[in-house]
Design an enzyme around this catalytic site. Structure first.
Site, PDB file in Angstrom:
ATOM      1  N   GLN A 134      18.203   8.754  70.272  1.00 59.74           N
ATOM      2  CA  GLN A 134      19.662   8.851  70.177  1.00 59.74           C
ATOM      3  C   GLN A 134      20.326   7.483  70.086  1.00 59.74           C
ATOM      4  OE1 GLN A 134      20.003  11.742  73.688  1.00 59.74           O
ATOM      5  NE2 GLN A 134      21.636  12.424  72.347  1.00 59.74           N
ATOM      6  N   GLY A 156      22.270  12.988  80.153  1.00 58.48           N
ATOM      7  CA  GLY A 156      20.926  12.666  79.700  1.00 58.48           C
ATOM      8  C   GLY A 156      20.995  11.958  78.357  1.00 58.48           C
ATOM      9  N   HIS A 158      14.367  15.984  72.080  1.00 59.69           N
ATOM     10  CA  HIS A 158      14.771  14.838  71.255  1.00 59.69           C
ATOM     11  C   HIS A 158      13.554  13.988  70.858  1.00 59.69           C
ATOM     12  CE1 HIS A 158      19.114  14.781  70.902  1.00 59.69           C
ATOM     13  NE2 HIS A 158      19.293  14.969  72.188  1.00 59.69           N
ATOM     14  N   HIS A 203      15.858  19.454  77.176  1.00 56.10           N
ATOM     15  CA  HIS A 203      16.696  18.998  76.058  1.00 56.10           C
ATOM     16  C   HIS A 203      16.281  17.590  75.610  1.00 56.10           C
ATOM     17  CE1 HIS A 203      20.806  18.690  74.005  1.00 56.10           C
ATOM     18  NE2 HIS A 203      20.405  17.433  74.031  1.00 56.10           N
ATOM     19  N   GLU A 204      16.073  16.691  76.589  1.00 55.48           N
ATOM     20  CA  GLU A 204      15.723  15.302  76.236  1.00 55.48           C
ATOM     21  C   GLU A 204      14.316  15.218  75.633  1.00 55.48           C
ATOM     22  OE1 GLU A 204      18.246  13.604  76.106  1.00 55.48           O
ATOM     23  OE2 GLU A 204      19.449  14.747  77.520  1.00 55.48           O
ATOM     24  N   CYS A 214      25.549  17.981  73.026  1.00 61.37           N
ATOM     25  CA  CYS A 214      24.665  16.837  72.797  1.00 61.37           C
ATOM     26  C   CYS A 214      25.497  15.672  72.290  1.00 61.37           C
ATOM     27  CB  CYS A 214      23.605  17.223  71.764  1.00 61.37           C
ATOM     28  SG  CYS A 214      22.488  15.868  71.361  1.00 61.37           S
ATOM     29  N   LEU A 215      25.251  14.483  72.852  1.00 66.82           N
ATOM     30  CA  LEU A 215      26.001  13.306  72.407  1.00 66.82           C
ATOM     31  C   LEU A 215      25.756  13.013  70.926  1.00 66.82           C
ATOM     32  CD1 LEU A 215      25.415  10.975  75.489  1.00 66.82           C
ATOM     33  CD2 LEU A 215      27.571  12.036  74.825  1.00 66.82           C
TER      34      LEU A 215
HETATM   35 ZN   LIG Z   1      21.017  15.671  73.053  1.00 67.69          ZN
END
Ligand SMILES: [Zn+2]
Length: 182
Positions: free
Chosen positions: A51, A46, A139, A135-136, A93-94
């Protein structure tokens, strides 16, 4: 398509609340495609627009990572309509390298969003897809995994990130990415 640079904590763009997208234009569709490519390239399941430094309510999600046909979701202005049950799992998380956090989420969610063609859609999600969508959407509201840490752990992680960003040495082991990067 092109790949985008992933912003990492403590980049301030990750802390901002994103405004809704007013119209699903060609530029928005192109950005969603670039986000999907960037997600796959970084072994994520995701990715949210902040991000990659864009303050827009856009997310891409593919919990199968393209392994079982076309399961990619590209969503504009996603919103949780209903939520039920509780579940807890470890998330990465990236934008928060080398961090895994146990997070409590709703087990099932109903999400309403616009598709790239401008049509409305409603998604009934459970399991990993439900976790990933929550989660997204976090963000898009400027909420990160680090916000779920105690202030002591957060401050230690912040120092570590600042030190690593300053050193900016390339990682020697890119292939060993942790599971569930969202
Ligand atoms: Zn994340």
């Amino acid at each position: 398509m092109s790949t985008l640079t992933i912003r990492t904590y403590p980049d301030p763009v990750l802390k901002e609340e994103c405004p809704p997208v007013e119209a699903v234009t060609q530029d928005i569709r192109r950005l969603l495609d670039d986000m999907a490519e960037t997600m796959y390239l970084n072994s994520g399941i995701g990715l949210a627009a902040p991000q990659v430094g864009k303050k827009l309510r856009l997310i891409v999600v593919d919990v199968q990572r393209g392994k079982q046909g076309d399961t990619l979701l590209k969503l504009v202005n996603p919103r949780i309509l209903n939520k039920e049950g509780r579940t807890k799992s470890e998330e990465g998380c990236l934008s928060c390298p080398d961090l895994l956090v146990d997070v409590s989420r709703f087990e099932r969610v109903t999400v309403e969003a616009l598709l790239p063609d401008g049509r409305e859609t409603t998604i009934e999600a459970e399991g990993l897809l439900a976790i990933c969508l929550q989660h997204e959407i976090d963000h898009l509201n400027g909420v990160l995994l680090v916000d779920r840490l105690s202030s002591l752990r957060r401050s230690l992680y912040r120092k570590k990130r600042l030190r690593e960003n300053a050193a900016s040495t390339p990682k020697d082991d890119e292939s060993q990415s942790p599971p569930r990067l969202l």
